[in-house]
Design a protein around this motif. Structure first.
Motif, PDB file in Angstrom:
ATOM      1  N   LEU A  42     -16.141  -8.041 -14.772  1.00  0.00           N
ATOM      2  CA  LEU A  42     -17.363  -8.271 -15.527  1.00  0.00           C
ATOM      3  C   LEU A  42     -18.080  -6.933 -15.710  1.00  0.00           C
ATOM      4  O   LEU A  42     -18.698  -6.429 -14.788  1.00  0.00           O
ATOM      5  N   LEU A  43     -17.955  -6.373 -16.890  1.00  0.00           N
ATOM      6  CA  LEU A  43     -18.442  -5.023 -17.141  1.00  0.00           C
ATOM      7  C   LEU A  43     -19.571  -5.002 -18.160  1.00  0.00           C
ATOM      8  O   LEU A  43     -19.835  -3.959 -18.746  1.00  0.00           O
ATOM      9  N   GLY A  44     -20.233  -6.115 -18.384  1.00  0.00           N
ATOM     10  CA  GLY A  44     -21.313  -6.162 -19.352  1.00  0.00           C
ATOM     11  C   GLY A  44     -21.954  -7.530 -19.353  1.00  0.00           C
ATOM     12  O   GLY A  44     -21.716  -8.359 -18.465  1.00  0.00           O
ATOM     13  N   ALA A  45     -22.767  -7.772 -20.360  1.00  0.00           N
ATOM     14  CA  ALA A  45     -23.473  -9.047 -20.452  1.00  0.00           C
ATOM     15  C   ALA A  45     -23.755  -9.368 -21.911  1.00  0.00           C
ATOM     16  O   ALA A  45     -23.897  -8.475 -22.752  1.00  0.00           O
ATOM     17  N   LEU A  46     -23.812 -10.655 -22.194  1.00  0.00           N
ATOM     18  CA  LEU A  46     -24.248 -11.173 -23.484  1.00  0.00           C
ATOM     19  C   LEU A  46     -25.564 -11.899 -23.265  1.00  0.00           C
ATOM     20  O   LEU A  46     -25.613 -12.913 -22.568  1.00  0.00           O
ATOM     21  N   THR A  47     -26.625 -11.382 -23.841  1.00  0.00           N
ATOM     22  CA  THR A  47     -27.964 -11.945 -23.673  1.00  0.00           C
ATOM     23  C   THR A  47     -28.465 -12.471 -25.004  1.00  0.00           C
ATOM     24  O   THR A  47     -28.425 -11.749 -26.009  1.00  0.00           O
ATOM     25  N   VAL A  48     -28.889 -13.716 -25.017  1.00  0.00           N
ATOM     26  CA  VAL A  48     -29.458 -14.342 -26.211  1.00  0.00           C
ATOM     27  C   VAL A  48     -30.966 -14.170 -26.135  1.00  0.00           C
ATOM     28  O   VAL A  48     -31.641 -14.806 -25.327  1.00  0.00           O
ATOM     29  N   LEU A  49     -31.500 -13.277 -26.968  1.00  0.00           N
ATOM     30  CA  LEU A  49     -32.939 -13.014 -26.949  1.00  0.00           C
ATOM     31  C   LEU A  49     -33.735 -14.137 -27.611  1.00  0.00           C
ATOM     32  O   LEU A  49     -34.725 -14.618 -27.067  1.00  0.00           O
ATOM     33  N   GLN A  50     -33.300 -14.546 -28.804  1.00  0.00           N
ATOM     34  CA  GLN A  50     -34.013 -15.567 -29.555  1.00  0.00           C
ATOM     35  C   GLN A  50     -32.992 -16.536 -30.138  1.00  0.00           C
ATOM     36  O   GLN A  50     -31.882 -16.155 -30.500  1.00  0.00           O
ATOM     37  N   SER A  51     -33.401 -17.781 -30.229  1.00  0.00           N
ATOM     38  CA  SER A  51     -32.522 -18.807 -30.787  1.00  0.00           C
ATOM     39  C   SER A  51     -33.369 -20.008 -31.201  1.00  0.00           C
ATOM     40  O   SER A  51     -34.283 -20.402 -30.465  1.00  0.00           O
ATOM     41  N   PRO A  52     -33.102 -20.581 -32.382  1.00  0.00           N
ATOM     42  CA  PRO A  52     -33.847 -21.789 -32.775  1.00  0.00           C
ATOM     43  C   PRO A  52     -33.463 -22.973 -31.907  1.00  0.00           C
ATOM     44  O   PRO A  52     -32.476 -22.949 -31.176  1.00  0.00           O
ATOM     45  N   GLU A  53     -34.251 -24.027 -31.998  1.00  0.00           N
ATOM     46  CA  GLU A  53     -34.030 -25.186 -31.134  1.00  0.00           C
ATOM     47  C   GLU A  53     -32.705 -25.884 -31.427  1.00  0.00           C
ATOM     48  O   GLU A  53     -32.097 -26.453 -30.518  1.00  0.00           O
ATOM     49  N   PHE A  54     -32.260 -25.857 -32.675  1.00  0.00           N
ATOM     50  CA  PHE A  54     -31.029 -26.578 -33.008  1.00  0.00           C
ATOM     51  C   PHE A  54     -29.771 -25.795 -32.649  1.00  0.00           C
ATOM     52  O   PHE A  54     -28.674 -26.323 -32.792  1.00  0.00           O
TER      53      PHE A  54
END
Length: 376
Positions: A42-54
């Motif tokens: 595991l050499l990194g990350a995927l981060t979801v900053l913003q996302s709509p409700e659907f």
């Protein structure tokens, strides 16, 4: 298929002790130490900053492979992919509702960023290089008449790809490093508002990092100037690659104050960038950040044919490269070939008939001329 994370714990222990067996009262301590040990995969990350409700992202520690990120972006935009993505982090959403935009920012040189607010974060495994070309082609083919905004930019490599309305929206966006550095010296640059601390305005690596921050600021400024584009029905796609932290890490080291200050600045800038883009698109945009320390080259097996010729097919290149041609080459070749054959046959048939034609009997031109002569 994504490879699932396997627990590092061994088989359960029970019964009496034998040679080499761990006592039961030490198993809890061993499991805690193993869970805190870093996983080399595991050499990194995927981060979801913003996302709509659907668009429903589930919180968890499910790793995602780097080569599957384009498929993940396509699924968030409501497109189909060639292979099923068996990953529980993203749940199926409504069929007739898709986000208006997807923004993916790739940050090289850091495993993770301390982002204040995020929807979800997932570990990244197998961080191989990837791009969103397939997603861009899908957007362009499905919404060609609406001309959506497609922007792929890597400031450090001066690599830019714009499609659709992006050519009009981002025509004033500085692209080359020389243009971006000139933008830093103008009014309204980020240098006036950022706490530089240990960063210098004269060092090349520091200027590269600050130039990427300036590009993020200019993108949001240009989008605010063209707010009407965020209200159309075609989805927009943005892909940005930032490597300023990687240069700072290589030059100063990860324990240096320059690297720590740059990491803090980039985290706050990305957080604000995600909030601004999310608001411009009416809370209907997905903003992801991929942090990776370094990309791994995919494993490939190179082979040579025993029939390989030593003759160079391209005299202008010493590397035995073939000539470049478009993928429509076969279609164009067949059209030109058969059109030339048809024209050649037509010329032969017309010439043969003209050669064997009797002007006195076969030609209406000569008969009309002869009658006119007799009448005169």
């Amino acid at each position: 298929m994504l490879s699932w994370f396997k627990s590092p714990y061994g088989p359960k222990y029970g019964g009496g002790l034998v040679a080499g067996e761990v006592p039961v009262h030490l198993l809890g301590t061993a499991k805690v130490l193993l869970s805190k040990a870093p996983n080399p995969q595991l050499l990194g990350a995927l981060t979801v900053l913003q996302s709509p409700e659907f668009v429903s992202f589930q919180k968890g520690d499910w790793p995602v492979s780097g080569e599957k990120i384009p498929d993940l972006v396509a699924l968030t935009m409501g497109f189909s992919v060639q292979e099923d993505l068996s990953w529980p982090g993203l749940q199926a959403g409504p069929l007739f509702q898709r986000p208006r935009a997807n923004v993916l920012v790739v940050v090289r040189g850091v495993d993770s960023l301390a982002l204040p607010q995020s929807v979800a974060s997932y570990p990244l495994e197998n961080p191989v290089p990837f791009n969103l070309d397939s997603v861009a082609e899908t957007v362009h083919s499905l919404f060609a008449e609406d001309t959506p905004v497609v922007l792929q930019l890597a400031p450090s490599e001066e690599r830019l790809y714009m499609l659709g309305k992006a050519n009009a929206v981002f025509e004033d966006l500085p692209v080359t490093l020389q243009q971006i550095r000139a933008r830093l010296s103008q009014d309204g640059s980020v240098l006036a508002s950022l706490p530089l601390n240990s960063l210098s305005r004269n060092a090349e690596a520091d200027l590269l990092f600050l130039s990427e921050v300036q590009v993020l600021h200019d993108i949001t400024a240009l989008l605010q100037r063209h707010r009407h584009l965020a209200k159309d029905h075609s989805p927009d796609l943005y892909s940005l690659e930032l490597s300023g932290l990687e240069e700072l890490s290589r030059l100063y080291g990860q324990d240096s104050p320059q690297y720590r200050d740059a990491t803090a600045i980039l985290a706050s800038v990305l957080q604000k960038f995600g909030e601004d883009v999310y608001g411009l698109y009416g809370n209907s945009a997905v903003v992801e950040v991929v942090t990776v320390k370094t990309f791994e080259a995919p494993l490939t097996r190179k082979s040579r044919s025993i029939l390989e010729s030593k003759q160079i097919s391209n005299p202008g290149s010493p590397y035995n490269l073939a000539y470049k041609y478009n993928f429509h080459y076969a279609v164009v070749f067949n059209i030109v070939l058969w059109l030339m054959i048809a024209l050649a046959l037509a010329v032969i048939v017309v010439g043969y008939n003209l050669w064997n034609m009797d002007p006195g009997y076969d030609s209406i031109i000569y008969r009309m001329t002869n009658q006119k002569i007799r009448m005169d």
